[in-house]
Design a protein around this motif. Structure first.
Motif, PDB file in Angstrom:
ATOM      1  N   HIS A   1     -22.252  20.789  -9.039  1.00  0.00           N
ATOM      2  CA  HIS A   1     -22.513  19.367  -9.313  1.00  0.00           C
ATOM      3  C   HIS A   1     -23.777  19.168 -10.143  1.00  0.00           C
ATOM      4  O   HIS A   1     -24.655  20.026 -10.154  1.00  0.00           O
ATOM      5  CB  HIS A   1     -22.608  18.594  -7.995  1.00  0.00           C
TER       6      HIS A   1
ATOM      7  N   HIS B   1     -19.026  18.320 -17.049  1.00  0.00           N
ATOM      8  CA  HIS B   1     -18.849  18.214 -15.604  1.00  0.00           C
ATOM      9  C   HIS B   1     -18.338  16.830 -15.205  1.00  0.00           C
ATOM     10  O   HIS B   1     -17.430  16.704 -14.391  1.00  0.00           O
ATOM     11  CB  HIS B   1     -20.165  18.528 -14.883  1.00  0.00           C
TER      12      HIS B   1
ATOM     13  N   CYS C   1     -15.290  15.474 -12.664  1.00  0.00           N
ATOM     14  CA  CYS C   1     -15.819  15.350 -11.311  1.00  0.00           C
ATOM     15  C   CYS C   1     -16.050  13.882 -10.978  1.00  0.00           C
ATOM     16  O   CYS C   1     -16.989  13.262 -11.491  1.00  0.00           O
ATOM     17  CB  CYS C   1     -17.113  16.150 -11.155  1.00  0.00           C
TER      18      CYS C   1
ATOM     19  N   CYS D   1     -19.596  12.993  -9.226  1.00  0.00           N
ATOM     20  CA  CYS D   1     -20.773  12.847 -10.080  1.00  0.00           C
ATOM     21  C   CYS D   1     -20.636  11.629 -10.999  1.00  0.00           C
ATOM     22  O   CYS D   1     -21.634  10.995 -11.346  1.00  0.00           O
ATOM     23  CB  CYS D   1     -21.005  14.121 -10.884  1.00  0.00           C
TER      24      CYS D   1
HETATM   25 ZN   LIG Z   1     -19.886  16.913  -9.522  1.00  0.00          ZN
END
Ligand SMILES: [Zn+2]
Length: 152
Positions: free
Chosen positions: A13, A37, A41, A44
């Motif tokens: 993360h 990312h 994700c 996040c």
């Molecule tokens: Zn993440």
């Protein structure tokens, strides 16, 4: 199956980088890794959105200083209104005083016809009466403003 990103310290993360990401403090490499990312994700991405909303709220609180200026402007507006009212009062009052003095001189002048004196006196008395009635109306209006619900 997801492998940790080396640029974020292997934790996977990017939470620690989000603040810098928003402030534009990251290197281009860090920024790219955060972008990559964030793309897959949700956790996040949510965190980024949350932090962004928080920043906006903080800058919004800073904007509320503008409210002070508006308040100050309204105070100035009120000062203008009051001084204008006083100005009119002095102007009209002074005018009446000068007129009154003039008419006094005029009335004690024995060379003027009594009927003419009476007519001029009537004009000035009328002016005086109008002045008083306007003043009275203003006072009533102010009272009405104060109690809003009061009907004349
Ligand atoms: Zn993440």
């Amino acid at each position: 199956m997801k492998t940790g990103n080396k640029a974020t310290g292997g934790s996977g993360h990017v939470g620690a980088l989000i603040s810098g990401y928003l402030d534009g403090e990251l290197t281009q490499q860090q920024r790219q890794s955060v972008d990559v990312h964030l793309a897959d994700c949700a956790e996040c991405s949510d965190r980024l959105a949350e932090l962004e909303a928080l920043r906006k709220r903080v800058s919004g609180a800073r904007l509320s200083r503008v409210g002070d200026d508006v308040w100050r402007e309204q105070m100035n507006d009120m000062t203008v209104k009051v001084s204008r009212g006083i100005g009119w009062l002095l102007f009209l009052g002074g005018l009446l005083l000068i007129g009154g003095f003039g008419i006094y001189q005029f009335v004690i002048d024995t060379s003027v016809e009594p009927l003419f004196k009476l007519m001029v006196s009537a004009v000035y008395l009328g002016l005086g009466a109008l002045f008083v009635s306007v003043l009275r109306q203003r006072l009533v209006e102010r009272k009405t403003d104060k109690y809003k619900n009061v009907e004349i």
